[in-house]
Design a protein around this motif. Structure first.
Motif, PDB file in Angstrom:
ATOM      1  N   UNK A 377       0.829  -1.211   0.000  1.00 60.26           N
ATOM      2  CA  UNK A 377       0.000   0.000   0.000  1.00 60.26           C
ATOM      3  C   UNK A 377       0.864   1.262   0.000  1.00 60.26           C
ATOM      4  N   UNK A 378       0.491   2.230  -0.800  1.00 58.67           N
ATOM      5  CA  UNK A 378       1.198   3.502  -0.824  1.00 58.67           C
ATOM      6  C   UNK A 378       1.059   4.171   0.536  1.00 58.67           C
ATOM      7  N   UNK A 379       2.171   4.760   1.000  1.00 52.43           N
ATOM      8  CA  UNK A 379       2.160   5.357   2.340  1.00 52.43           C
ATOM      9  C   UNK A 379       1.100   6.443   2.443  1.00 52.43           C
ATOM     10  N   UNK A 380       0.230   6.269   3.422  1.00 50.83           N
ATOM     11  CA  UNK A 380      -0.765   7.293   3.709  1.00 50.83           C
ATOM     12  C   UNK A 380      -0.258   8.242   4.765  1.00 50.83           C
ATOM     13  N   UNK A 381      -1.115   9.117   5.245  1.00 52.80           N
ATOM     14  CA  UNK A 381      -0.697  10.080   6.273  1.00 52.80           C
ATOM     15  C   UNK A 381      -0.121   9.427   7.520  1.00 52.80           C
ATOM     16  N   UNK A 382      -0.707   8.310   7.929  1.00 54.23           N
ATOM     17  CA  UNK A 382      -0.206   7.657   9.146  1.00 54.23           C
ATOM     18  C   UNK A 382       1.194   7.109   8.936  1.00 54.23           C
ATOM     19  N   UNK A 383       1.404   6.420   7.773  1.00 52.30           N
ATOM     20  CA  UNK A 383       2.727   5.864   7.490  1.00 52.30           C
ATOM     21  C   UNK A 383       3.754   6.965   7.268  1.00 52.30           C
ATOM     22  N   UNK A 384       3.338   8.050   6.592  1.00 53.62           N
ATOM     23  CA  UNK A 384       4.269   9.163   6.377  1.00 53.62           C
ATOM     24  C   UNK A 384       4.652   9.809   7.707  1.00 53.62           C
ATOM     25  N   UNK A 385       3.700   9.901   8.613  1.00 59.81           N
ATOM     26  CA  UNK A 385       3.998  10.442   9.941  1.00 59.81           C
ATOM     27  C   UNK A 385       4.976   9.536  10.683  1.00 59.81           C
ATOM     28  N   UNK A 386       4.826   8.214  10.527  1.00 59.86           N
ATOM     29  CA  UNK A 386       5.767   7.288  11.156  1.00 59.86           C
ATOM     30  C   UNK A 386       7.171   7.473  10.586  1.00 59.86           C
ATOM     31  N   UNK A 387       7.262   7.625   9.254  1.00 56.96           N
ATOM     32  CA  UNK A 387       8.566   7.831   8.617  1.00 56.96           C
ATOM     33  C   UNK A 387       9.211   9.118   9.097  1.00 56.96           C
ATOM     34  N   UNK A 388       8.441  10.204   9.046  1.00 55.36           N
ATOM     35  CA  UNK A 388       8.979  11.499   9.473  1.00 55.36           C
ATOM     36  C   UNK A 388       9.350  11.479  10.950  1.00 55.36           C
ATOM     37  N   UNK A 389       8.529  10.814  11.745  1.00 51.91           N
ATOM     38  CA  UNK A 389       8.819  10.755  13.176  1.00 51.91           C
ATOM     39  C   UNK A 389      10.117  10.022  13.461  1.00 51.91           C
ATOM     40  N   UNK A 390      10.347   8.898  12.767  1.00 51.58           N
ATOM     41  CA  UNK A 390      11.589   8.146  12.971  1.00 51.58           C
ATOM     42  C   UNK A 390      12.802   8.973  12.573  1.00 51.58           C
ATOM     43  N   UNK A 391      12.688   9.689  11.447  1.00 49.75           N
ATOM     44  CA  UNK A 391      13.804  10.518  10.982  1.00 49.75           C
ATOM     45  C   UNK A 391      14.046  11.677  11.938  1.00 49.75           C
ATOM     46  N   UNK A 392      12.983  12.323  12.387  1.00 48.00           N
ATOM     47  CA  UNK A 392      13.138  13.471  13.279  1.00 48.00           C
ATOM     48  C   UNK A 392      13.742  13.058  14.621  1.00 48.00           C
ATOM     49  N   UNK A 393      13.307  11.926  15.142  1.00 48.81           N
ATOM     50  CA  UNK A 393      13.878  11.480  16.419  1.00 48.81           C
ATOM     51  C   UNK A 393      15.370  11.240  16.276  1.00 48.81           C
ATOM     52  N   UNK A 394      15.771  10.673  15.155  1.00 49.69           N
ATOM     53  CA  UNK A 394      17.198  10.420  14.941  1.00 49.69           C
ATOM     54  C   UNK A 394      17.978  11.726  14.820  1.00 49.69           C
ATOM     55  N   UNK A 395      17.479  12.644  13.994  1.00 45.42           N
ATOM     56  CA  UNK A 395      18.207  13.896  13.779  1.00 45.42           C
ATOM     57  C   UNK A 395      18.221  14.771  15.027  1.00 45.42           C
TER      58      UNK A 395
END
Length: 563
Positions: A377-395
């Motif tokens: 499934x193409x990433x929806x808002x929830x999946x995109x939020x998970x991706x952005x959240x993981x990246x932001x926590x790391x940075x």
């Protein structure tokens, strides 16, 4: 002489290092630190390059003062020649005037290019010949030459416009000269020595240049003897408040000559070292590094460790649907196992069930991850939020101790490939070897035994069928042998069917165990693929930005004289 040359070499080497570090800080900070700060630092580097390219034999001494301070009169007294007009005919200096002394016995570079760079048009050369023509008034030559054959360099004294002049162009000349001359002499008077203009706009701003700064209290002849000391003490306190640690304070009178010879000696002491230009430029570098240091971290930034990178990869794996693929692999494995090891008469039913891996477009061996994408499934808002959240926590872990400007830069670096990241992760999933079409060795063994068991059951059935047909046709055949009272054909049917069922059930259990093992292997491979994408698209950009920040911090520290 050797000691002085050694000091000049040391000052030159220190300035070289400082300029190289400041240049490195400018390159590292460009686009991160404020444009104004970078432009100021770049201007310092450019100005230093110009000054060093011009005459190194001359030392430029500028006289700065407010209206009525007697600056021009003191300038004339120092030179010994009435160069700067004073009093009613010229109440304020409106242009820069240069007095250049070059001893005939010294080989020095032409001061013309240096004065052109300083934009000084009014020039007068005070030479030995001038001294011969006016021996009583030309004190500059005698002072500069001293009791030796003369110094190896030249001297340029500048009388500058009043810094508190109402004419804007006068103020611009003074501010420009304050950033160019080698030695700064501030001439104050007893009435306006506490003027906020000179302290806030010049002395305080140039406090780091105290090594090449002289402060003069002129017109002390107007003070009673008991008043001079309190005024000097008050001025000294003001200079300390301005941050000038090594004060060079003189009380002089251009009218009576009091303190003029001592002021000449102070200037001569600075000029004789032949390091005034380098000291001035180095002070500019140190001051600029101090301004840049406000945007530098207090300590070196550290990249997040392996545990944080693992957390990042886990977050991206969850967002891209790695567990969905793992479950599909397990389900596909079980279906394929049943298709091979199930009871031959019913296992075809398993092939009618949809293969989840095929539905995800991951079953085909010829899939090209560069050309094809999975059917996840193409990433929806929830999946995109998970991706952005993981990246932001790391940075955020990488820039916790960074100043705001670098925090923004590091966060932007982590999200640089935000739009491409879902597609990169999908390609990583598609390019991971899942072993979708691989078959386990035990499938063939079980399948062979299943067919043997079915053959035995069919053989027993055919045997019984033959005996029944022979009996119906009244053929006299020997009876089937018995084992423990049971006919062998019957036992063959029962044993074959029972073995097939038992094998089917056992195979199903083994297939589940095998699917779990394969799921773990596939999960590790998928996680490694996602981690590779995270390393390339998140960790590496963040690492480059962190290293750039550390490089900026180190360059600023070294430019500021800290190691």
């Amino acid at each position: 002489m050797a000691k002085r040359e050694k000091a000049v070499h040391a000052a030159t080497s220190e300035l070289d290092d400082g300029l190289a570090c400041l240049r490195e800080a400018v390159e590292a900070g460009r686009g991160r630190v404020s444009d104004a700060a970078i432009e100021r630092a770049g201007a310092v580097v450019d100005s230093a390059q110009w000054r060093r390219r011009l005459s190194a034999d001359h030392t430029v001494v500028g006289f700065f003062g407010a209206t009525g301070s007697g600056k021009s009169s003191l300038f004339n007294a120092i030179v010994g020649v009435e160069l700067a007009r004073t009093a009613a005919t010229r109440p304020t200096t409106s242009y820069a005037l240069a007095a250049v002394y070059e001893h005939q016995g010294a080989v020095v570079a032409d001061a013309g290019e240096l004065l052109d760079w300083l934009q000084v048009q009014e020039r007068l050369v005070v030479s030995d010949a001038a001294e011969a023509e006016a021996p009583r008034r030309s004190a500059l030559g005698r002072w500069w030459r001293g009791d030796s054959a003369g110094p190896s360099g030249g001297l340029i004294l500048l009388d500058l416009p009043d810094f508190d002049s109402t004419a804007r162009e006068h103020r611009e000349i003074v501010e420009r000269m304050a950033g160019q001359v080698d030695v700064l002499v501030f001439v104050l008077d007893p009435q306006k020595y506490a003027d906020a203009v000179v302290h806030q706009d010049f002395l305080r701003r140039l406090a780091t240049h105290d090594a090449v700064t002289l402060v003069v209290l002129n017109q002390v002849d107007r003070l009673a003897e008991a008043e001079a000391e309190p005024v000097l003490a008050s001025l000294s306190a003001l200079l300390a408040a301005d941050g000038i640690r090594h004060q060079r304070l003189r009380a002089v009178s251009a009218v009576t000559g009091q303190g003029v010879d001592e002021l000449r000696s102070d200037i001569r002491a600075i000029v004789d070292q032949r390091t005034a230009a380098q000291a001035r430029l180095l002070a500019d570098v140190r001051q600029c590094a101090g301004h840049l240091g406000t945007d530098a971290p207090e300590r070196e930034l550290a990249m997040p460790g392996p545990q944080q990178r693992e957390t990042l990869a886990s977050g991206l794996s969850a967002a891209v649907g790695v567990e969905t693929v793992v479950r599909a692999v397990q389900r596909s494995y079980r279906l394929d196992a049943i298709g091979y090891t199930g009871w031959p008469l019913t296992k075809w039913v398993a092939k009618l069930r949809p293969d989840p891996l095929r539905r995800l477009n991951l079953k085909t061996a010829e899939i090209n991850p560069e050309m094809n994408r999975t059917s996840l499934p193409i990433q929806g808002p929830a999946q995109r939020a998970m991706t952005d959240g993981a990246v932001r926590r790391f940075t955020e872990q990488a820039c916790t101790e960074a100043p705001p400007v670098w925090q923004t830069a590091i966060l932007d670096a982590g999200l640089r490939y935000r739009e491409e990241l879902p597609q990169q992760l999908d390609r990583a999933i598609a390019g991971t070897e899942l072993g979708a079409n691989a078959r386990s060795w035990w499938w063939y063994v079980v399948a062979l035994v299943q067919w043997i068991a079915l053959t035995v059951a069919l053989a027993g059935a055919l045997w019984l069928l033959g005996l029944g047909a022979a009996s119906y046709l009244q053929f006299d055949l020997p009876p089937a042998p018995n084992v423990e009272g049971f006919p062998v054909p019957t036992l063959m049917i029962v044993a074959g069917l029972l073995a097939g069922v038992v094998l089917a059930v056992a195979s199903s259990v083994i297939a589940r165990l095998g699917a779990a093992l394969k799921g773990r292997r596939v999960r590790r491979r998928l996680h490694a693929s996602v981690a590779e994408v995270a390393e390339r698209s998140v960790v590496e950009p963040v690492r480059q930005e962190v290293e750039r920040c550390n490089r900026y911090r180190s360059a600023v520290a070294r430019a500021g004289g800290r190691r």
